[in-house]
Scaffold this motif. Structure first.
Motif, PDB file in Angstrom:
ATOM      1  N   TYR A   1       0.833  -1.201   0.000  1.00  0.00           N
ATOM      2  CA  TYR A   1       0.000   0.000   0.000  1.00  0.00           C
ATOM      3  C   TYR A   1       0.871   1.256   0.000  1.00  0.00           C
ATOM      4  CZ  TYR A   1      -3.308   3.540   1.642  1.00  0.00           C
ATOM      5  OH  TYR A   1      -4.070   4.679   1.771  1.00  0.00           O
ATOM      6  N   LEU A   2       1.937   1.239   0.782  1.00  0.00           N
ATOM      7  CA  LEU A   2       2.817   2.409   0.840  1.00  0.00           C
ATOM      8  C   LEU A   2       3.418   2.712  -0.528  1.00  0.00           C
ATOM      9  CD1 LEU A   2       4.652   1.813   4.241  1.00  0.00           C
ATOM     10  CD2 LEU A   2       2.830   3.462   3.756  1.00  0.00           C
ATOM     11  N   CYS A   3       3.704   1.672  -1.296  1.00  0.00           N
ATOM     12  CA  CYS A   3       4.270   1.895  -2.634  1.00  0.00           C
ATOM     13  C   CYS A   3       3.286   2.601  -3.557  1.00  0.00           C
ATOM     14  CB  CYS A   3       4.726   0.574  -3.240  1.00  0.00           C
ATOM     15  SG  CYS A   3       6.254  -0.059  -2.511  1.00  0.00           S
ATOM     16  N   SER A   4       1.990   2.481  -3.264  1.00  0.00           N
ATOM     17  CA  SER A   4       1.003   3.211  -4.067  1.00  0.00           C
ATOM     18  C   SER A   4       1.078   4.707  -3.820  1.00  0.00           C
ATOM     19  CB  SER A   4      -0.414   2.705  -3.760  1.00  0.00           C
ATOM     20  OG  SER A   4      -0.851   3.154  -2.481  1.00  0.00           O
ATOM     21  N   LYS A   5       1.734   5.084  -2.731  1.00  0.00           N
ATOM     22  CA  LYS A   5       1.919   6.501  -2.407  1.00  0.00           C
ATOM     23  C   LYS A   5       3.093   7.106  -3.163  1.00  0.00           C
ATOM     24  CE  LYS A   5      -1.110   6.666   1.082  1.00  0.00           C
ATOM     25  NZ  LYS A   5      -2.243   7.649   1.177  1.00  0.00           N
ATOM     26  N   ALA A   6       3.899   6.256  -3.777  1.00  0.00           N
ATOM     27  CA  ALA A   6       5.076   6.716  -4.519  1.00  0.00           C
ATOM     28  C   ALA A   6       5.130   5.979  -5.849  1.00  0.00           C
ATOM     29  CB  ALA A   6       6.342   6.466  -3.721  1.00  0.00           C
ATOM     30  N   PRO A   7       4.299   6.367  -6.808  1.00  0.00           N
ATOM     31  CA  PRO A   7       4.230   5.660  -8.085  1.00  0.00           C
ATOM     32  C   PRO A   7       5.589   5.537  -8.761  1.00  0.00           C
ATOM     33  CG  PRO A   7       2.482   7.286  -7.902  1.00  0.00           C
ATOM     34  CD  PRO A   7       3.412   7.520  -6.752  1.00  0.00           C
ATOM     35  N   TYR A   8       5.755   4.440  -9.476  1.00  0.00           N
ATOM     36  CA  TYR A   8       6.962   4.164 -10.270  1.00  0.00           C
ATOM     37  C   TYR A   8       8.153   3.776  -9.415  1.00  0.00           C
ATOM     38  CZ  TYR A   8       3.921   6.869 -13.333  1.00  0.00           C
ATOM     39  OH  TYR A   8       2.827   7.346 -14.005  1.00  0.00           O
ATOM     40  N   THR A   9       7.930   3.468  -8.151  1.00  0.00           N
ATOM     41  CA  THR A   9       9.056   3.016  -7.339  1.00  0.00           C
ATOM     42  C   THR A   9       9.475   1.621  -7.773  1.00  0.00           C
ATOM     43  OG1 THR A   9       9.795   2.406  -5.119  1.00  0.00           O
ATOM     44  CG2 THR A   9       7.449   2.191  -5.550  1.00  0.00           C
ATOM     45  N   SER A  10      10.779   1.395  -7.792  1.00  0.00           N
ATOM     46  CA  SER A  10      11.287   0.076  -8.156  1.00  0.00           C
ATOM     47  C   SER A  10      11.058  -0.949  -7.057  1.00  0.00           C
ATOM     48  CB  SER A  10      12.789   0.163  -8.470  1.00  0.00           C
ATOM     49  OG  SER A  10      13.517   0.622  -7.334  1.00  0.00           O
ATOM     50  N   LEU A  11      10.653  -0.494  -5.869  1.00  0.00           N
ATOM     51  CA  LEU A  11      10.380  -1.444  -4.794  1.00  0.00           C
ATOM     52  C   LEU A  11       9.253  -2.399  -5.153  1.00  0.00           C
ATOM     53  CD1 LEU A  11      10.528   0.490  -1.384  1.00  0.00           C
ATOM     54  CD2 LEU A  11      12.241  -1.002  -2.388  1.00  0.00           C
ATOM     55  N   TYR A  12       8.298  -1.915  -5.968  1.00  0.00           N
ATOM     56  CA  TYR A  12       7.130  -2.738  -6.289  1.00  0.00           C
ATOM     57  C   TYR A  12       6.722  -2.445  -7.730  1.00  0.00           C
ATOM     58  CZ  TYR A  12       2.897  -5.428  -5.183  1.00  0.00           C
ATOM     59  OH  TYR A  12       1.909  -6.386  -5.140  1.00  0.00           O
ATOM     60  N   SER A  13       7.328  -3.159  -8.635  1.00  0.00           N
ATOM     61  CA  SER A  13       7.163  -2.915 -10.063  1.00  0.00           C
ATOM     62  C   SER A  13       5.699  -2.986 -10.494  1.00  0.00           C
ATOM     63  CB  SER A  13       7.979  -3.950 -10.846  1.00  0.00           C
ATOM     64  OG  SER A  13       7.724  -3.851 -12.230  1.00  0.00           O
ATOM     65  N   THR A  14       5.382  -2.232 -11.546  1.00  0.00           N
ATOM     66  CA  THR A  14       4.041  -2.316 -12.135  1.00  0.00           C
ATOM     67  C   THR A  14       3.966  -3.405 -13.201  1.00  0.00           C
ATOM     68  OG1 THR A  14       4.625  -0.585 -13.728  1.00  0.00           O
ATOM     69  CG2 THR A  14       3.534   0.111 -11.687  1.00  0.00           C
ATOM     70  N   ASP A  15       5.111  -3.978 -13.565  1.00  0.00           N
ATOM     71  CA  ASP A  15       5.122  -5.101 -14.495  1.00  0.00           C
ATOM     72  C   ASP A  15       4.491  -6.315 -13.810  1.00  0.00           C
ATOM     73  OD1 ASP A  15       6.603  -7.741 -15.399  1.00  0.00           O
ATOM     74  OD2 ASP A  15       6.740  -6.346 -17.088  1.00  0.00           O
ATOM     75  N   ALA A  16       3.502  -6.919 -14.440  1.00  0.00           N
ATOM     76  CA  ALA A  16       2.720  -7.972 -13.789  1.00  0.00           C
ATOM     77  C   ALA A  16       3.575  -9.150 -13.338  1.00  0.00           C
ATOM     78  CB  ALA A  16       1.619  -8.461 -14.729  1.00  0.00           C
ATOM     79  N   ARG A  17       4.527  -9.556 -14.166  1.00  0.00           N
ATOM     80  CA  ARG A  17       5.341 -10.718 -13.794  1.00  0.00           C
ATOM     81  C   ARG A  17       6.335 -10.394 -12.684  1.00  0.00           C
ATOM     82  NH1 ARG A  17       6.602 -14.302 -19.262  1.00  0.00           N
ATOM     83  NH2 ARG A  17       4.406 -14.689 -19.792  1.00  0.00           N
ATOM     84  N   VAL A  18       6.926  -9.210 -12.757  1.00  0.00           N
ATOM     85  CA  VAL A  18       7.863  -8.796 -11.704  1.00  0.00           C
ATOM     86  C   VAL A  18       7.107  -8.640 -10.388  1.00  0.00           C
ATOM     87  CG1 VAL A  18       9.503  -7.042 -10.947  1.00  0.00           C
ATOM     88  CG2 VAL A  18       9.395  -7.693 -13.364  1.00  0.00           C
ATOM     89  N   GLN A  19       5.939  -8.033 -10.455  1.00  0.00           N
ATOM     90  CA  GLN A  19       5.139  -7.850  -9.253  1.00  0.00           C
ATOM     91  C   GLN A  19       4.731  -9.195  -8.661  1.00  0.00           C
ATOM     92  OE1 GLN A  19       0.888  -6.009  -8.778  1.00  0.00           O
ATOM     93  NE2 GLN A  19       2.356  -4.321  -8.878  1.00  0.00           N
ATOM     94  N   ALA A  20       4.369 -10.139  -9.523  1.00  0.00           N
ATOM     95  CA  ALA A  20       4.005 -11.475  -9.042  1.00  0.00           C
ATOM     96  C   ALA A  20       5.188 -12.157  -8.370  1.00  0.00           C
ATOM     97  CB  ALA A  20       3.490 -12.322 -10.200  1.00  0.00           C
ATOM     98  N   ASP A  21       6.390 -11.935  -8.899  1.00  0.00           N
ATOM     99  CA  ASP A  21       7.581 -12.521  -8.306  1.00  0.00           C
ATOM    100  C   ASP A  21       7.849 -11.918  -6.926  1.00  0.00           C
ATOM    101  OD1 ASP A  21       9.789 -14.152  -8.133  1.00  0.00           O
ATOM    102  OD2 ASP A  21      10.991 -13.080  -9.618  1.00  0.00           O
ATOM    103  N   ILE A  22       7.683 -10.605  -6.803  1.00  0.00           N
ATOM    104  CA  ILE A  22       7.819  -9.949  -5.503  1.00  0.00           C
ATOM    105  C   ILE A  22       6.781 -10.512  -4.529  1.00  0.00           C
ATOM    106  CG2 ILE A  22       7.593  -7.753  -4.263  1.00  0.00           C
ATOM    107  CD1 ILE A  22       8.637  -6.394  -6.865  1.00  0.00           C
ATOM    108  N   ASN A  23       5.536 -10.631  -4.997  1.00  0.00           N
ATOM    109  CA  ASN A  23       4.472 -11.193  -4.158  1.00  0.00           C
ATOM    110  C   ASN A  23       4.837 -12.598  -3.701  1.00  0.00           C
ATOM    111  OD1 ASN A  23       2.963  -8.887  -4.618  1.00  0.00           O
ATOM    112  ND2 ASN A  23       1.638  -9.823  -6.151  1.00  0.00           N
ATOM    113  N   ARG A  24       5.372 -13.380  -4.624  1.00  0.00           N
ATOM    114  CA  ARG A  24       5.731 -14.764  -4.309  1.00  0.00           C
ATOM    115  C   ARG A  24       6.668 -14.830  -3.103  1.00  0.00           C
ATOM    116  NH1 ARG A  24       8.586 -18.561  -7.712  1.00  0.00           N
ATOM    117  NH2 ARG A  24       9.620 -16.818  -8.797  1.00  0.00           N
ATOM    118  N   TRP A  25       7.710 -13.983  -3.121  1.00  0.00           N
ATOM    119  CA  TRP A  25       8.668 -14.007  -2.025  1.00  0.00           C
ATOM    120  C   TRP A  25       8.071 -13.446  -0.737  1.00  0.00           C
ATOM    121  CZ3 TRP A  25      12.633 -17.011  -1.881  1.00  0.00           C
ATOM    122  CH2 TRP A  25      13.224 -17.435  -3.088  1.00  0.00           C
TER     123      TRP A  25
END
Length: 207
Positions: free
Chosen positions: A71-95
């Motif tokens: 949620y905090l990453c939604s306060k700072a769009p385009y942060t590399s902490l939580y990519s908007t790319d679906a596969r990268v985001q899914a990988d982050i979620n996985r971990w």
């Protein structure tokens, strides 16, 4: 925003680190678990699980540390902490899910037995429970160790929420006496996290 947290908690520290990394303005209010402050009626209204951390943003209340971090990453769009790319985001979620379901729960056994009991309950560790925790730790540490070979970060080429989520439990590795001897990639990777300004500034006060 206001974050209710307990500075020694890995669950709290990773959220504070994300706040610092994103440079978000948020009031921090410590909840002393050793004094049972999480059981106070006013706090239970915010989090009926009586756990920390808990974020309050206006009339929105959110608990579960990994959800708060996203949620905090939604306060700072385009942060590399939580990519908007679906596969990268899914990988982050996985971990993050892996940490919550497996690695973190293994570490938590040793934290409870070796840290919480000693410093907050004046009790001895249950060695049978410690052995169970160590067995579970090795099972999942081996997964992490293999994944980290040739990598500086868990996902992609930069730090993400995945690193903060999984790495947060390693801050207590020495105090909780994790069986770290067989591993070299895990401490190397955690060393990268320790150098991050946001991680340094999120450390609980000494003493």
């Amino acid at each position: 925003m206001k974050l209710y947290h307990f500075p020694l908690s890995p669950n709290s520290r990773r959220v504070v680190a994300v706040l610092h990394h994103l440079r978000l303005d948020c009031e921090l209010e410590a909840v002393d678990l050793s004094k049972g402050e999480q059981m106070q009626p006013d706090f239970l209204k915010l989090n009926p699980n009586h756990m920390i951390p808990t974020l309050v943003d206006g009339d929105f209340v959110l608990w579960e540390s990994n959800a708060i971090m996203q949620y905090l990453c939604s306060k700072a769009p385009y942060t590399s902490l939580y990519s908007t790319d679906a596969r990268v985001q899914a990988d982050i979620n996985r971990w993050q899910f892996w940490q919550a379901a497996h690695f973190g729960s293994a570490c938590s056994v040793m934290i409870f037995e070796k840290v919480v009991k000693k410093f907050f309950m004046q009790a001895e560790a249950d060695l049978q429970e410690v052995a169970k925790g160590e067995e579970r730790f090795h099972r999942f540490a081996q997964v992490l160790e293999q994944h980290l070979k040739g990598r500086d970060w868990l996902v992609g080429n930069d730090v993400t929420l995945a690193d903060f989520s999984v790495g947060s439990f390693l801050a207590l590795a020495e105090l909780a006496e994790y069986p770290m001897a067989p591993y070299s990639e895990i401490p190397r990777w955690y060393g990268n996290i320790e150098q991050l300004p946001a991680w340094i500034s999120s450390a609980p006060p000494a003493g």
